[in-house]
Design a protein around this motif. Sequence first.
Motif, short mmCIF file in Angstrom:
data_model
loop_
_atom_site.label_atom_id
_atom_site.label_comp_id
_atom_site.label_asym_id
_atom_site.label_seq_id
_atom_site.Cartn_x
_atom_site.Cartn_y
_atom_site.Cartn_z
N ILE A 1 -0.54 1.32 12.42
CA ILE A 1 -0.89 -0.09 12.62
C ILE A 1 0.38 -0.92 12.72
O ILE A 1 0.52 -1.80 13.59
CB ILE A 1 -1.79 -0.60 11.47
CG1 ILE A 1 -3.16 0.08 11.54
CG2 ILE A 1 -1.95 -2.12 11.54
CD1 ILE A 1 -4.05 -0.22 10.35
N THR B 1 -2.54 -0.42 15.95
CA THR B 1 -3.84 0.23 15.82
C THR B 1 -3.66 1.46 14.94
O THR B 1 -2.61 2.11 14.94
CB THR B 1 -4.41 0.65 17.19
OG1 THR B 1 -5.64 1.38 16.98
CG2 THR B 1 -3.45 1.53 17.96
N ASN C 1 -8.63 3.92 5.14
CA ASN C 1 -8.93 2.76 5.98
C ASN C 1 -9.40 1.55 5.17
O ASN C 1 -9.36 0.42 5.66
CB ASN C 1 -9.96 3.11 7.06
CG ASN C 1 -11.25 3.67 6.52
OD1 ASN C 1 -11.23 4.64 5.76
ND2 ASN C 1 -12.37 3.08 6.89
N TYR D 1 -6.62 -0.93 5.15
CA TYR D 1 -6.14 -1.49 6.41
C TYR D 1 -6.53 -2.97 6.50
O TYR D 1 -7.51 -3.41 5.87
CB TYR D 1 -6.75 -0.77 7.62
CG TYR D 1 -6.46 0.72 7.71
CD1 TYR D 1 -5.52 1.34 6.90
CD2 TYR D 1 -7.15 1.51 8.63
CE1 TYR D 1 -5.28 2.69 7.00
CE2 TYR D 1 -6.92 2.87 8.73
CZ TYR D 1 -5.98 3.47 7.92
OH TYR D 1 -5.75 4.81 8.02
N GLU E 1 -9.33 -6.28 10.55
CA GLU E 1 -9.56 -6.05 11.98
C GLU E 1 -9.25 -4.62 12.41
O GLU E 1 -9.48 -4.23 13.56
CB GLU E 1 -8.73 -7.03 12.81
CG GLU E 1 -7.21 -6.86 12.72
CD GLU E 1 -6.59 -7.63 11.56
OE1 GLU E 1 -5.38 -7.87 11.61
OE2 GLU E 1 -7.33 -7.97 10.60
N HIS E 2 -8.72 -3.78 11.50
CA HIS E 2 -8.33 -2.41 11.85
C HIS E 2 -9.08 -1.36 11.03
O HIS E 2 -8.66 -0.21 10.99
CB HIS E 2 -6.83 -2.22 11.63
CG HIS E 2 -5.96 -3.01 12.55
ND1 HIS E 2 -5.85 -2.73 13.89
CD2 HIS E 2 -5.19 -4.09 12.31
CE1 HIS E 2 -5.01 -3.60 14.45
NE2 HIS E 2 -4.60 -4.43 13.51
#
Length: 361
Positions: free
Chosen positions: A56, A61, A84, A87, A90-91
């Motif tokens: 990211i 990403t 995740n 993260y 938005e990711h």
Amino acid sequence: MEQTAQGERLRLGLIEGDGIGPEVVGSTRRVVDEALAAAGAPAADWVPLPMGLRAIGEFGTALPESTLTGLLDTDGWILGPHDNASYPPEHRIAPGGAIRRHFGLYANIRPVKALPGIGAAAPDIDLVVVRENSEGFYADRNMAVGSGEFCPTPDIALSVGLVTRAASERIAHEAFRLAAGRRGRVTIVHKANVLPLTMGLFRDTCYAVAAAYPGVTVDDEHVDATAAHLVRSPGDFDVLVTENLFGDILSDLAAQLGGSLGTAASLNCSTDRAMAQAVHGAAPDLAGHNRANPVALHLSAAMLLRWLAARHDRAVLARAAERIERAVAATFAAGIATADLGGLASTGEFTEQITARLHFR
């Protein structure tokens, strides 16, 4: 692929992931290298590829397109855990699930066998959960566009479960082929008594496939009964084939009965692609402390080598896999383990013990 006097070199993808990922993936790379050498196989060519929080920061990403493209040019790959939940909002895709969908890895093979020296609750357990990996009640895998969960109002949430004859047939074939090389028994796990259309289709399709394997015994159980049966008499089972969500739950239960999620191997595969991925998570609280248990990924990598051995008819790769499995068992039998299993060994020390035993005959 580069050729050697011993055969073709493997080209293996290497994805570290998050948390303890770099530690357990690094340990696994070393163990695979040593096992290939000990078995007389050519060395592997490793292809490091980014995924997760670092990706990211560098690519914007968690799963760069370059990683997916790079994996296309490998024989198979080892995937570290991802975190995740940490993260940015938005990711927060799950990169492992995205990779499975991208490459159509429809089968999740999860063996459980009690190992010596780690105090397994069920020392006689020796089974494989064959989990349909592409549909079922997992919202990210059962719709062509968008999620299988939705809210018609803020106070009502709905979930769609998908079962198809085609997906049920191909996972059933995986299970029956596997059972034919083991103790010759498949148990179809379902919940057709309350989900007669979806689970009924899964059960009936598996029974139809069974006709092609007359040497394999087949029966079926409801998933709740299977959970109870696993706790009471896990040695009764050989191969269980089931839907995605049920397989996820039952394989974690079986892994704990066999010792720990820290020893639970897993392979995600299709007919032409395979990914070694341990069952456990990224354990960010342990990251960087040299305390992580790498065994689950070691054994997952051994599964990948066996899959490659069968696909390419290269017995030397199966011999390398066998060396990994024997070395893990011998290390535990010697009373050596990481802290999660009551031992004193660091990740590095445990890896040293495994690599030394890879050369034992």
